[in-house]
Design a protein around this motif. Structure first.
Motif, PDB file in Angstrom:
ATOM      1  N   PHE A  74      13.000   6.639  -1.807  1.00  0.00           N
ATOM      2  CA  PHE A  74      12.125   5.739  -2.566  1.00  0.00           C
ATOM      3  C   PHE A  74      12.261   6.008  -4.057  1.00  0.00           C
ATOM      4  N   ASP A  75      12.433   4.939  -4.839  1.00  0.00           N
ATOM      5  CA  ASP A  75      12.601   5.055  -6.285  1.00  0.00           C
ATOM      6  C   ASP A  75      11.248   4.807  -6.961  1.00  0.00           C
ATOM      7  N   VAL A  76      10.525   5.885  -7.253  1.00  0.00           N
ATOM      8  CA  VAL A  76       9.193   5.792  -7.839  1.00  0.00           C
ATOM      9  C   VAL A  76       9.242   5.085  -9.188  1.00  0.00           C
ATOM     10  N   TYR A 104       9.706  -2.482  -0.547  1.00  0.00           N
ATOM     11  CA  TYR A 104      10.028  -1.102  -0.155  1.00  0.00           C
ATOM     12  C   TYR A 104       9.280  -0.781   1.144  1.00  0.00           C
ATOM     13  N   PRO A 105       9.740  -1.282   2.267  1.00  0.00           N
ATOM     14  CA  PRO A 105       9.001  -1.125   3.528  1.00  0.00           C
ATOM     15  C   PRO A 105       8.792   0.333   3.949  1.00  0.00           C
ATOM     16  N   GLY A 106       9.601   1.234   3.440  1.00  0.00           N
ATOM     17  CA  GLY A 106       9.441   2.643   3.813  1.00  0.00           C
ATOM     18  C   GLY A 106       8.478   3.407   2.925  1.00  0.00           C
ATOM     19  N   MET A 107       7.865   2.734   1.960  1.00  0.00           N
ATOM     20  CA  MET A 107       6.958   3.398   1.023  1.00  0.00           C
ATOM     21  C   MET A 107       5.745   3.967   1.747  1.00  0.00           C
ATOM     22  N   THR A 108       5.443   5.227   1.485  1.00  0.00           N
ATOM     23  CA  THR A 108       4.292   5.885   2.091  1.00  0.00           C
ATOM     24  C   THR A 108       3.106   5.883   1.124  1.00  0.00           C
ATOM     25  N   VAL A 109       1.946   6.295   1.597  1.00  0.00           N
ATOM     26  CA  VAL A 109       0.780   6.414   0.725  1.00  0.00           C
ATOM     27  C   VAL A 109       1.059   7.457  -0.368  1.00  0.00           C
ATOM     28  N   GLU A 110       1.741   8.529  -0.005  1.00  0.00           N
ATOM     29  CA  GLU A 110       2.116   9.550  -0.993  1.00  0.00           C
ATOM     30  C   GLU A 110       3.016   8.940  -2.071  1.00  0.00           C
ATOM     31  N   ARG A 116      -1.757  -7.224  -9.204  1.00  0.00           N
ATOM     32  CA  ARG A 116      -0.452  -7.696  -9.612  1.00  0.00           C
ATOM     33  C   ARG A 116       0.341  -8.184  -8.396  1.00  0.00           C
ATOM     34  N   ILE A 117      -0.226  -7.976  -7.211  1.00  0.00           N
ATOM     35  CA  ILE A 117       0.404  -8.406  -5.965  1.00  0.00           C
ATOM     36  C   ILE A 117      -0.012  -9.847  -5.652  1.00  0.00           C
ATOM     37  N   LYS A 118       0.947 -10.683  -5.390  1.00  0.00           N
ATOM     38  CA  LYS A 118       0.708 -12.116  -5.222  1.00  0.00           C
ATOM     39  C   LYS A 118      -0.343 -12.413  -4.161  1.00  0.00           C
ATOM     40  N   ASP A 119      -1.324 -13.229  -4.551  1.00  0.00           N
ATOM     41  CA  ASP A 119      -2.360 -13.751  -3.648  1.00  0.00           C
ATOM     42  C   ASP A 119      -3.172 -12.648  -2.956  1.00  0.00           C
ATOM     43  N   TRP A 120      -3.260 -11.492  -3.576  1.00  0.00           N
ATOM     44  CA  TRP A 120      -4.047 -10.374  -3.026  1.00  0.00           C
ATOM     45  C   TRP A 120      -3.586  -9.980  -1.609  1.00  0.00           C
ATOM     46  N   LYS A 121      -2.314 -10.192  -1.314  1.00  0.00           N
ATOM     47  CA  LYS A 121      -1.823  -9.836   0.020  1.00  0.00           C
ATOM     48  C   LYS A 121      -1.421  -8.364   0.022  1.00  0.00           C
ATOM     49  N   ILE A 122      -2.452  -7.506   0.006  1.00  0.00           N
ATOM     50  CA  ILE A 122      -2.227  -6.075  -0.191  1.00  0.00           C
ATOM     51  C   ILE A 122      -2.491  -5.267   1.072  1.00  0.00           C
ATOM     52  N   THR A 123      -1.784  -4.167   1.162  1.00  0.00           N
ATOM     53  CA  THR A 123      -2.103  -3.106   2.109  1.00  0.00           C
ATOM     54  C   THR A 123      -2.655  -1.948   1.289  1.00  0.00           C
ATOM     55  N   LEU A 124      -3.082  -0.888   1.949  1.00  0.00           N
ATOM     56  CA  LEU A 124      -3.546   0.308   1.240  1.00  0.00           C
ATOM     57  C   LEU A 124      -2.480   0.795   0.267  1.00  0.00           C
ATOM     58  N   ARG A 125      -1.231   0.820   0.707  1.00  0.00           N
ATOM     59  CA  ARG A 125      -0.160   1.346  -0.150  1.00  0.00           C
ATOM     60  C   ARG A 125       0.050   0.484  -1.393  1.00  0.00           C
ATOM     61  N   ASP A 126      -0.098  -0.832  -1.238  1.00  0.00           N
ATOM     62  CA  ASP A 126       0.062  -1.721  -2.389  1.00  0.00           C
ATOM     63  C   ASP A 126      -1.018  -1.478  -3.432  1.00  0.00           C
ATOM     64  N   THR A 127      -2.274  -1.395  -2.989  1.00  0.00           N
ATOM     65  CA  THR A 127      -3.353  -1.236  -3.960  1.00  0.00           C
ATOM     66  C   THR A 127      -3.354   0.152  -4.589  1.00  0.00           C
ATOM     67  N   VAL A 128      -2.972   1.172  -3.839  1.00  0.00           N
ATOM     68  CA  VAL A 128      -2.869   2.519  -4.419  1.00  0.00           C
ATOM     69  C   VAL A 128      -1.813   2.533  -5.517  1.00  0.00           C
ATOM     70  N   ALA A 129      -0.644   1.984  -5.237  1.00  0.00           N
ATOM     71  CA  ALA A 129       0.421   1.951  -6.241  1.00  0.00           C
ATOM     72  C   ALA A 129      -0.017   1.172  -7.470  1.00  0.00           C
ATOM     73  N   ASP A 130      -0.819   0.116  -7.248  1.00  0.00           N
ATOM     74  CA  ASP A 130      -1.283  -0.763  -8.320  1.00  0.00           C
ATOM     75  C   ASP A 130      -2.578  -0.233  -8.957  1.00  0.00           C
ATOM     76  N   ASN A 131      -2.700   1.079  -9.046  1.00  0.00           N
ATOM     77  CA  ASN A 131      -3.826   1.746  -9.710  1.00  0.00           C
ATOM     78  C   ASN A 131      -5.170   1.319  -9.136  1.00  0.00           C
ATOM     79  N   GLY A 132      -5.214   1.162  -7.815  1.00  0.00           N
ATOM     80  CA  GLY A 132      -6.463   0.787  -7.175  1.00  0.00           C
ATOM     81  C   GLY A 132      -6.945  -0.598  -7.554  1.00  0.00           C
ATOM     82  N   SER A 133      -6.030  -1.444  -8.017  1.00  0.00           N
ATOM     83  CA  SER A 133      -6.348  -2.810  -8.469  1.00  0.00           C
ATOM     84  C   SER A 133      -7.325  -2.818  -9.643  1.00  0.00           C
TER      85      SER A 133
END
Length: 263
Positions: free
Chosen positions: A5-7, A31-37, A144-161
């Motif tokens: 994964f390329d952080v 990045y389907p393999g992205m983990t919560v970490e 920043r994720i289109k149409d709020w279609k987020i998972t936990l990993r998306d919102t964490v990466a996006d600074n908790g929205s």
């Protein structure tokens, strides 16, 4: 952390989306393999970049404090994001829509710490002792994720929205507030949308702050004196558009209002 994964690349994509005010596909699709970490590593990469650009971290926000929301996303604990001085809006000041894409608002209790908290082992009693005051707040979240279609990993990466925060002008000592049963209302343009009690936030918002202190403590990070901590939403989020006026009121604690201006 996922070795492939390329952080830096993922962080740059989110930062550019925010700068350009443009929505992007969920990172979990790209990045389907992205983990919560991995996601927290992305968040911290952008935190470092913002600090290097001159922004100051003024506190933290806690999300996913509702058991119903946790169940919906298939997680068993909250998440967090960083709050910057550039996000702050004073009581009575408008919230410009410029720079926001798909904002929503939440009513929360904000804790201002008079003492540093560092886990592990932080209890609610420690939070009470460390809190200088609590205050009504409006958190403006955006994705920043289109149409709020987020998972936990998306919102964490996006600074908790995280996007903006508005603090009320009436500070109360924490021992003057019933942390479990204080009622809150959220109104839009004078119409009541939602109501609830502070028990919706992990049973007690102080428990939310204790969770954050312990979570960060596992990374050697502390909640410093003077930090503002948004403890988590009491009710559901409300969508806002230009011209909307939002008022959040806590029983016995006063209220906080902002108006959304611009296009």
């Amino acid at each position: 952390m996922t070795t492939s994964f390329d952080v830096a690349k993922a962080a740059a994509e989110l930062a550019k989306a925010e700068k350009d005010c443009r929505q992007i596909a969920p990172l979990t699709q790209t990045y389907p393999g992205m983990t919560v970490e991995d996601a927290y590593a992305v968040q911290l990469e952008n935190v470092r970049a913002r600090k290097a650009a001159g922004e100051k971290v003024i506190g933290m926000k806690i999300g996913l404090t509702s058991k119903a929301v946790q169940k919906m996303l298939g997680v068993d604990e909250p998440d967090y994001g960083h709050l910057f001085d550039s996000m702050f809006i004073g009581e009575g000041q408008p919230c410009p829509m410029a720079g926001l894409m798909q904002p929503k608002v939440e009513g929360e209790l904000a804790f201002c710490l008079g003492k540093t908290l560092k886990g592990p082992g932080v209890t609610m009693a420690d939070v009470y002792a460390a809190t200088e005051y609590v205050i009504p707040s409006i958190e403006i979240v955006d994705s920043r994720i289109k149409d709020w279609k987020i998972t936990l990993r998306d919102t964490v990466a996006d600074n908790g929205s995280a996007a903006r925060l508005v603090l009320g002008g009436r500070m109360r000592p924490i021992d003057a507030v019933d942390m479990r049963l204080t009622g809150m209302t959220l109104e839009k343009n004078g119409e009541l949308l939602f109501s609830g009690t502070t028990a919706e936030v992990l049973g007690n918002p102080a428990a939310s702050v204790a969770w954050l202190a312990n979570k960060l403590g596992s990374f050697g990070i502390e909640l410093t004196e003077g930090s503002i901590i948004l403890a988590g939403a009491v009710t559901a989020m409300a969508v806002v558009e230009p011209g909307d006026s939002i008022t959040v009121s806590f029983h016995g604690m006063g209220s906080v209002t902002t108006v959304f201006t611009g296009e």
